[in-house]
Design a protein around this motif. Structure first.
Motif, mmCIF file in Angstrom:
data_model
loop_
_atom_site.group_PDB
_atom_site.id
_atom_site.type_symbol
_atom_site.label_atom_id
_atom_site.label_comp_id
_atom_site.label_asym_id
_atom_site.label_seq_id
_atom_site.Cartn_x
_atom_site.Cartn_y
_atom_site.Cartn_z
ATOM 1 N N GLN A 1 0.842 -1.192 0.000
ATOM 2 C CA GLN A 1 0.000 0.000 0.000
ATOM 3 C C GLN A 1 0.880 1.246 0.000
ATOM 4 O OE1 GLN A 1 -3.074 -1.552 3.270
ATOM 5 N NE2 GLN A 1 -3.753 0.328 2.260
ATOM 6 N N CYS B 1 -3.082 0.234 -3.926
ATOM 7 C CA CYS B 1 -2.857 -1.092 -3.346
ATOM 8 C C CYS B 1 -2.449 -2.070 -4.439
ATOM 9 C CB CYS B 1 -4.135 -1.585 -2.669
ATOM 10 S SG CYS B 1 -4.104 -3.332 -2.193
ATOM 11 N N TRP C 1 -11.078 -3.222 0.488
ATOM 12 C CA TRP C 1 -10.686 -1.998 1.188
ATOM 13 C C TRP C 1 -11.451 -1.899 2.505
ATOM 14 C CZ3 TRP C 1 -6.724 1.139 -0.024
ATOM 15 C CH2 TRP C 1 -6.219 1.089 -1.326
ATOM 16 N N CYS D 1 -5.892 -2.213 2.744
ATOM 17 C CA CYS D 1 -6.215 -3.035 1.601
ATOM 18 C C CYS D 1 -5.874 -4.472 1.973
ATOM 19 C CB CYS D 1 -5.380 -2.570 0.407
ATOM 20 S SG CYS D 1 -5.370 -3.675 -0.993
ATOM 21 N N GLY E 1 -2.527 -5.471 3.914
ATOM 22 C CA GLY E 1 -1.344 -4.640 3.791
ATOM 23 C C GLY E 1 -1.113 -3.875 5.074
ATOM 24 N N THR F 1 -2.576 2.749 4.938
ATOM 25 C CA THR F 1 -2.266 4.157 4.679
ATOM 26 C C THR F 1 -2.944 4.966 5.769
ATOM 27 O OG1 THR F 1 -2.062 3.958 2.286
ATOM 28 C CG2 THR F 1 -2.611 6.132 3.172
#
Lengths: 114, 113
Positions: free
Chosen positions: B6, B23, B34, B91, B105, B108
């Motif tokens: 990500q 991603c 997501w 993600c 991941g 963010t």
């Protein structure tokens, strides 16, 4: 939709003791129940999962039990170690024609005291 | 390293702006999911794509949109940002459309100021 409740929200145990985290779900059609461990600054990591046709699953110091009738499942960690300290999430899902959405519990912050 | 990449890791932007989160799924995974993680809402499912097509939709705001490209990477677009959109956006990916035990991941972290 599905509603997953998780208890306790925080848990402190002495190193070597056992830890138990419990979750309940509302949708009887849910058939897959994973547990995730999230360490600070990282994404959730799958640690164990169980499907609805199984009552118990064990992987070394970690075990999960499922009671479909009561709609609850639990995570058991034995011989806890400081590196087990993290936030643990349970989830429930029902894979179907419209994809596979996980419904997560609100998390349990586990602290293992050396 | 989970194999799900990500970018960016951190993003600070002002209210009203638009951002794009990217991603890349694990090699071989066709599904991308997501999730939004905020302190008061926990992990909330936003949307799933499988092999380029939308497969499931959760509590995704109309200001948010996503897509999955032919190379299977996915982008989540957040527009008209509000302070309340500040959160971690994760993600995840899985092999199949009905993937169990998907891989997340590292997220963010979006901060809207």
């Amino acid at each position: 939709g599905e509603n997953v409740e998780q208890h306790p929200s925080t848990l402190s145990v002495q190193e070597g003791d056992s830890a138990v985290i419990k979750c309940t779900y509302s949708d009887s059609a849910s058939n897959y129940f994973p547990w995730y461990k999230q360490e600070l600054g990282k994404g959730p990591q799958l640690i164990i999962d169980i499907r609805s046709n199984v009552g118990e699953k064990k992987d070394q110091r970690i075990a999960v039990t499922l009671n479909k009738t009561a709609k609850h499942f639990s995570l058991h960690i034995t011989e806890t170690q400081p590196e087990d300290s993290a936030v643990y999430f349970c989830a429930a899902s029902r894979a179907g024609n419209t994809g596979n959405q996980f419904y997560f519990g609100t998390g349990t912050s586990l602290t293992v005291i050396p | 390293d989970s194999g799900v990449t990500q970018t960016p890791k951190h993003l600070i932007t002002a209210t009203g702006q638009r951002v794009t989160l990217r991603c890349s799924p694990r090699s071989g995974d066709l599904s991308v999911y997501w999730y939004q993680q905020s302190l008061d809402q926990g992990l909330q499912f936003l949307i799933q794509y499988y092999n380029g097509e939308e497969r499931a939709k959760g509590n995704i705001l109309e200001r948010f949109s996503a897509q999955q490209f032919p190379d299977l990477h996915s982008e989540l677009n957040l527009s008209s940002l509000e302070l309340g959109d500040s959160a971690l956006y994760f993600c995840a990916s899985s092999v199949g459309e009905r993937g169990n035990g998907y891989t997340f991941g590292s997220g963010t972290r979006l901060t809207v100021v």
